[in-house]
Structure formats: C-alpha cells, structure tokens
Enzyme design. Structure first.
Site, short mmCIF file in Angstrom:
data_model
loop_
_atom_site.label_atom_id
_atom_site.label_comp_id
_atom_site.label_asym_id
_atom_site.label_seq_id
_atom_site.Cartn_x
_atom_site.Cartn_y
_atom_site.Cartn_z
N SER A 123 0.82 -1.21 0.00
CA SER A 123 0.00 0.00 0.00
C SER A 123 0.85 1.26 0.00
O SER A 123 0.37 2.35 -0.34
CB SER A 123 -0.93 0.02 1.22
OG SER A 123 -1.87 -1.03 1.16
N GLY B 208 -4.45 -1.91 -0.77
CA GLY B 208 -3.62 -1.63 -1.94
C GLY B 208 -3.41 -0.14 -2.12
O GLY B 208 -4.06 0.68 -1.48
N GLY C 228 -2.90 3.61 -4.41
CA GLY C 228 -3.53 4.33 -5.51
C GLY C 228 -4.89 4.91 -5.18
O GLY C 228 -5.39 4.83 -4.06
N CYS D 223 -9.46 -1.91 3.71
CA CYS D 223 -8.73 -0.75 3.21
C CYS D 223 -9.18 -0.38 1.79
O CYS D 223 -10.27 0.15 1.60
CB CYS D 223 -7.24 -0.99 3.30
SG CYS D 223 -6.25 0.53 3.18
N PHE D 224 -8.36 -0.66 0.78
CA PHE D 224 -8.78 -0.39 -0.61
C PHE D 224 -10.07 -1.16 -0.90
O PHE D 224 -10.95 -0.67 -1.62
CB PHE D 224 -7.66 -0.82 -1.57
CG PHE D 224 -7.73 -0.18 -2.93
CD1 PHE D 224 -7.19 1.08 -3.15
CD2 PHE D 224 -8.34 -0.83 -3.99
CE1 PHE D 224 -7.24 1.67 -4.41
CE2 PHE D 224 -8.40 -0.25 -5.25
CZ PHE D 224 -7.85 1.01 -5.46
N PHE E 223 -6.93 7.87 1.03
CA PHE E 223 -8.23 8.13 0.41
C PHE E 223 -9.31 7.58 1.34
O PHE E 223 -9.04 6.70 2.17
CB PHE E 223 -8.34 7.46 -0.96
CG PHE E 223 -7.41 8.03 -2.00
CD1 PHE E 223 -7.85 9.02 -2.87
CD2 PHE E 223 -6.10 7.59 -2.10
CE1 PHE E 223 -6.99 9.56 -3.82
CE2 PHE E 223 -5.23 8.12 -3.05
CZ PHE E 223 -5.68 9.10 -3.91
N HIS F 293 -6.95 -2.09 9.29
CA HIS F 293 -6.30 -3.38 9.02
C HIS F 293 -6.47 -4.34 10.20
O HIS F 293 -5.64 -4.35 11.12
CB HIS F 293 -4.81 -3.16 8.74
CG HIS F 293 -4.54 -2.49 7.44
ND1 HIS F 293 -4.20 -3.18 6.30
CD2 HIS F 293 -4.61 -1.18 7.09
CE1 HIS F 293 -4.04 -2.32 5.29
NE2 HIS F 293 -4.29 -1.10 5.75
N GLU G 58 -5.85 -7.39 10.18
CA GLU G 58 -4.72 -8.34 10.17
C GLU G 58 -3.50 -7.74 10.85
O GLU G 58 -2.51 -8.45 11.11
CB GLU G 58 -4.38 -8.76 8.74
CG GLU G 58 -3.51 -7.81 7.96
CD GLU G 58 -4.20 -6.53 7.52
OE1 GLU G 58 -3.51 -5.64 7.00
OE2 GLU G 58 -5.43 -6.41 7.70
#
Length: 379
Positions: A51, A235, A237, A263-264, A308, A353, A355
């Site tokens: 990420s 991830g 972007g 997340c993403f 984001f 997260h 994890e």
C-alpha cells in the site's frame, strides 16, 4: 559507517521546502508522495506493505533501525520493500533483536532504497499536517549536488497520487493458493490489490483455503474455484480509478456471495454501493487509531494506512441495487468513514487493518465474522 563518512542528502518537497540531512541506505534519487506514519514500531512491516508503493514515508518515531531486519516480518512476497524512500530522525547504530539477520541499512542497500536521516521529522510532519501530503524527492550523493531549483522541478514533474491506478503494479500476475493450517472448511477468493501476507495467514488459521487472484480478474473467471466467499485486499492508488474492480464487486454482490473488504477493498465496496471517494489531506497512517463500531458501540484501536476515504457520515443509511446499506464505523479522531455494509450483513468492509502486522489485534475478530457469514450463507 560514521556520520563523517555519510554523504549529503536532501528531502525536497514540491512546495519548495527543503530539509538537509545525511544519506543512508542506497545513494541516489527517489520520487514519491511524502506521507508520515505515527507507528512507534513495525518499520519492516510498513516498508514491505504494498500500500506504500510510490510513497516516501516519514517516521515520527525518533529512532529507527533498532530491531534490524529479519526473515519473518515482511508483508510482501519476497520481502520486497515497496516504500519509495524513508525519512528518519536518527538511524540506530546497533541492532538489538534475536531474530535480526541484518541491519535496516544493509537491507535498504540490497534493495536499492534511498533514505535520509538527521532531519527534523517533527518539522516535516507539522508541515505535512498543515499543508497536506505533497510530492517529494530524496536526493543523496551526487544527486544532492544539483541546484535546488532543479531538484524542485524534478519533484514537481512526477505524476500525482490523485488519479493513480497502482493496483496492477503491485498485484500478483498469476493466481496462487494459500492452504489452511488444517482441514479446508471453505474456499475464499482474495483479490490482490496489494495484499499483505498476514491476511491469507489469518484465513488459514480459520480453516480457509485462500485463492489469491490478480486485480481485475473477471468475476466469471473465479467461478472455477467455487468460492464460498470473496475478499478484496488493501492496496495503493486512487480508488476512483478502479472502475473495473467496482464492476466486478457489483457482479459478486448480485450473486449474493459473502464479501469482505479491507482498506482499498472498503473503498471498492463503497463505490460498488454508490458512494464516492476523496483524497484526504494527510491520511491515516499509524497503529493506534481509534474507531467506533456503531453497530456494537465498541471502540477498537486499529492499524491504518490510507490516503483516500469514502464520503459519508456515521450511521448514514442509503439504498443500493443490492438492498439497504449503511456506514458502520467511523474514526473518533476526525469522523472519517471506516466501514460500510449491506444491512443484511452479506457484504461488509473496513478501512483499517484487522490483520495488523504491525499493530493491535482489537479488530482481528472481523475474520471470524467472515467465517460465520460464510457458514450462515451455506445453510
């Protein structure tokens, strides 16, 4: 290597701020978006987290490198370092951990990662908090000797993180399987948008056979695995560019396959449900971020890494083609949306997260929730 032996290095921000320090790791030049993490530990996990692709990470912890580098804590395949560069106050001259195989600096040199030390990281972080994450570059050795005006122009010329479609750059190119620790109870297809290795490991502990597939794998192609559930990972972007994955997730929701995103993956589910995303001023990056679960009233301390977020408000409910949905979690620091779900419970995601790696385990039961969802859906 003593301070006298190190070459000059400079951190250059696109807005013209320049911070002088010393080179460590590889010498040369690197470009990326300057962001900061407040994590006091876990720098190996941070640096190998996909990420962080195309980001120069500023560590707020005053000293980095104390625990060296080991062969167990990497969060990417092959322990690849994904950060574009590392900015620290002080590099530890001693490695003190029984698992360490080499020093942080040795690993950075091996993987050609440029770093700068001896800078006022507090001043840098205050600048990023006040003005937002910004394009940056680290230049060391001969590269640092160029005129500052030229370095600023080099930094300005790099592509913006807004509008960046980066998942394909970090995703696996071929599907692979992570078997469970014991008997396989269920099969989950995990879309690799930059997946951390600890995620399939968490599934394995729960009897899940995880089939990790490349980003943008068509929904019809995963049918061959007969998945009991689908997962979309973290991830890098801009999620606003991920139209293909949004369409894939909409197909999965239409098939009523249990869905879990991190997340993403949270941003992808939100977009699939009709929500919009935006670029945050400086994001959330740390391992002590408080999140309120509005469904239970409980607060989790979470690990986070995102620039984001989804637009929305706490407990907001809205209609979707797949049934009613709602915002389930928000950050107690700034009210950022941290989770969404279908009201029927068949699909849910969180921005943080569970994890961890590194970080607290408060939210780890979200993996158990996914197993329970799969079990209930099989009845």
């Amino acid at each position: 290597m003593t301070s006298q032996d190190r070459s000059e290095a400079v951190l250059v921000l696109a807005d013209g701020r320049i911070f002088k320090g010393e080179s460590f790791g590889a010498e040369g030049a690197t470009l990326g978006e300057a962001v900061f993490t407040t994590a006091m530990s876990g720098y190996q996990e941070t640096m190998t987290d996909p990420s962080y692709h195309r980001q120069i990470v500023v560590a707020t912890a005053p000293q980095i490198g104390n625990t060296g580098w080991n062969d167990e804590d990497g969060e990417s395949h092959g322990d690849k370092i994904w950060v574009a560069g590392l900015v620290i106050r002080d590099l530890s001259t001693a490695v003190s951990n029984w698992r360490a195989k080499r020093s942080l600096e040795d690993e950075m040199r091996e993987q050609n990662i440029v770093g700068i030390s001896g800078v006022d990281t507090r001043a840098i972080v205050r600048h990023l908090r006040n003005f937002g994450s910004v394009a940056a570059g680290i230049f060391s050795g001969e590269a640092a000797k160029q005129p500052h005006d030229e370095l600023i122009e080099i930094v300005k010329s790099q592509p913006s993180m807004a509008g960046a479609d980066l998942a394909s750059e970090v995703s696996t190119q071929e599907a692979y399987v992570v078997e469970p620790d014991g008997e396989a109870l269920y099969t989950v297809v995990a879309y690799d948008m930059g997946i951390k290795t600890n995620t399939p490991r968490n599934f394995s502990r729960r009897g899940i056979r995880t089939v990790v597939v490349p980003a943008n794998t068509p929904a019809e192609d995963i049918a061959q695995y007969n998945p009991d559930g689908v997962f979309v990972s973290n991830g890098p972007g801009d999620p606003a560019t991920a139209d293909v994955m949004v369409g894939i997730v909409q197909e999965i929701l239409a098939q009523k396959i249990p869905f879990f995103g991190i997340c993403f993956g949270n941003q992808i589910l939100g977009r699939a449900l009709g929500m919009n995303t935006y670029k945050m001023k400086f994001g959330h990056r740390g391992i002590n971020v408080p999140v309120l679960n509005h469904l239970t009233g409980k607060i989790d301390i979470t690990a986070q890494n995102h620039g984001f977020a989804l637009e929305g408000t706490a407990l907001e409910q809205f209609d979707t083609p797949f049934g009613p949905a709602h915002v389930t979690h928000t950050c107690l620091n700034d009210d950022t949306v941290e989770g969404v779900a279908l009201v029927n419970g068949l699909a849910y995601s969180v921005q943080y997260h569970p994890e961890a790696a590194a970080g607290p385990h408060d939210a780890n039961p979200l993996f158990d929730q996914f197993v329970e969802l799969i079990q209930a859906n099989k009845k």
